[in-house]
Write a protein that holds these residues in place. Structure first.
Motif, short mmCIF file in Angstrom:
data_model
loop_
_atom_site.label_atom_id
_atom_site.label_comp_id
_atom_site.label_asym_id
_atom_site.label_seq_id
_atom_site.Cartn_x
_atom_site.Cartn_y
_atom_site.Cartn_z
N GLU A 90 6.50 22.64 -1.49
CA GLU A 90 5.33 23.46 -2.11
C GLU A 90 4.11 22.85 -1.12
N GLN A 91 3.22 23.59 -0.95
CA GLN A 91 1.65 23.45 -0.56
C GLN A 91 0.81 24.16 -0.89
N TYR A 92 -0.37 23.55 -0.85
CA TYR A 92 -1.42 24.27 -1.50
C TYR A 92 -2.65 24.55 -0.47
N LEU A 93 -3.66 25.44 -0.76
CA LEU A 93 -4.92 25.51 -0.04
C LEU A 93 -5.81 25.43 -1.04
N GLN A 94 -7.00 24.49 -0.60
CA GLN A 94 -8.25 24.42 -1.40
C GLN A 94 -9.11 24.90 -0.20
N LEU A 95 -9.90 25.91 -0.52
CA LEU A 95 -10.81 26.68 0.15
C LEU A 95 -12.00 26.86 -0.26
N ALA A 96 -13.21 26.72 0.22
CA ALA A 96 -14.70 27.11 0.03
C ALA A 96 -15.20 27.75 1.03
N PHE A 97 -15.86 28.96 0.99
CA PHE A 97 -16.71 29.44 2.08
C PHE A 97 -18.03 30.23 1.54
N THR A 98 -18.61 30.48 2.47
CA THR A 98 -19.93 31.45 2.17
C THR A 98 -19.79 32.64 3.04
N LEU A 99 -20.36 33.90 2.34
CA LEU A 99 -20.31 35.11 3.23
C LEU A 99 -21.78 35.19 3.61
N GLN A 100 -22.08 35.45 4.73
CA GLN A 100 -23.42 35.99 5.40
C GLN A 100 -23.18 37.60 5.54
N VAL A 101 -24.33 38.01 4.77
CA VAL A 101 -25.01 39.35 4.63
C VAL A 101 -26.37 39.59 5.00
N PRO A 102 -26.55 41.06 5.62
CA PRO A 102 -27.83 41.23 6.13
C PRO A 102 -29.01 41.17 5.38
N ASP A 103 -28.86 41.55 3.76
CA ASP A 103 -30.13 41.40 3.11
C ASP A 103 -29.60 41.10 1.52
N ALA A 104 -30.58 41.28 0.71
CA ALA A 104 -30.45 40.83 -0.70
C ALA A 104 -29.67 41.99 -1.28
N GLU A 105 -29.76 43.30 -0.84
CA GLU A 105 -29.10 44.41 -1.85
C GLU A 105 -27.57 44.20 -1.44
N GLN A 106 -27.28 43.68 -0.16
CA GLN A 106 -25.58 43.41 -0.16
C GLN A 106 -25.24 41.97 -0.81
N SER A 107 -26.09 41.36 -0.90
CA SER A 107 -25.67 39.92 -1.58
C SER A 107 -25.49 40.50 -3.12
N ASP A 108 -26.65 41.39 -3.72
CA ASP A 108 -26.34 41.63 -5.18
C ASP A 108 -25.11 42.60 -5.35
N ALA A 109 -24.67 43.44 -4.46
CA ALA A 109 -23.51 44.14 -4.58
C ALA A 109 -22.29 43.25 -4.64
N ILE A 110 -22.23 42.25 -3.70
CA ILE A 110 -20.98 41.11 -3.75
C ILE A 110 -20.98 40.44 -5.16
N LYS A 111 -22.44 39.91 -5.41
CA LYS A 111 -22.44 38.98 -6.62
C LYS A 111 -21.81 39.91 -7.94
N ASN A 112 -22.34 41.30 -7.87
CA ASN A 112 -22.04 41.88 -9.27
C ASN A 112 -20.27 42.27 -8.97
N ASN A 113 -20.00 42.36 -7.98
CA ASN A 113 -18.29 42.58 -7.92
C ASN A 113 -17.49 41.40 -7.61
N MET A 114 -17.94 40.15 -7.93
CA MET A 114 -17.28 38.72 -7.76
C MET A 114 -15.75 38.85 -8.05
N PRO A 115 -15.56 39.43 -9.31
CA PRO A 115 -14.18 39.29 -9.66
C PRO A 115 -13.26 40.09 -8.83
N LYS A 116 -13.76 41.40 -8.47
CA LYS A 116 -12.86 41.88 -7.33
C LYS A 116 -12.80 41.11 -6.11
#
Length: 174
Positions: A90-116
């Motif tokens: 058994e092996q596991y992965l611990q991963l953290a990352f940040t997404l780069q988007v062009p504007d706040a509108e895209q940021s909001d869309a991603i944050k509002n759909n974070m469960p998906k």
């Protein structure tokens, strides 16, 4: 000898007639030039107005924004800890990352759909083997796969997101 008064008056009268004619000619030129300038300015204004009307009459398509239109916006994603597809125990992965988007509108869309977003990424990560993502090339390929998953529309027939880069902030395989 006395000068003839008529002789002296004639040139003076002829000179004033010439002066009146010259003044009239100058006045006609000034008014004509002003009229021509006004005509061209008004005609130019009509062309610009017509061009503006054409642009506003066209249906607007959603344009993807270029990165140089403003500073990018970063959307941090909470870390994942997932079991990897087994190879040698058994092996596991611990991963953290940040997404780069062009504007706040895209940021909001991603944050509002974070469960998906998290669900899509979790399914992707748990399908990987440690050997597939352990190399620099594997990490680059994984970043592209994550970007593809996040860019998929959140609703049927919806617009795609505009994530331009996945930036790993932590990457641990055990």
């Amino acid at each position: 000898m006395k000068a003839d008064p008529k002789a002296e008056a004639a040139p003076a009268g002829g000179g004033s007639k010439k002066l009146v004619i010259i003044l009239i000619a100058v006045l006609v030129l000034v008014l004509g030039g002003g009229g021509a300038a006004a005509f061209f300015l008004m005609k130019g204004g009509d062309a610009a107005e017509a061009e503006h009307e054409e642009e506003t009459a066209k249906p607007k398509k959603k344009k993807k924004k270029k990165q140089d239109e403003g500073p990018p916006v970063y959307v941090p994603v909470e870390p994942f800890t997932v079991n990897l597809n087994p190879e040698e125990g058994e092996q596991y992965l611990q991963l953290a990352f940040t997404l780069q988007v062009p504007d706040a509108e895209q940021s909001d869309a991603i944050k509002n759909n974070m469960p998906k977003v998290r669900s899509r990424i979790l399914l992707l990560l748990s399908s990987k083997k440690a050997s597939e993502i352990n190399t620099p090339e594997g990490k680059t390929a994984l970043a592209e796969e994550i970007m593809k998953q996040v860019n998929e529309p959140f609703q049927d027939h919806g617009d795609e997101q505009e994530v331009s880069e996945v930036l790993f902030t932590s990457f641990i395989i055990q």
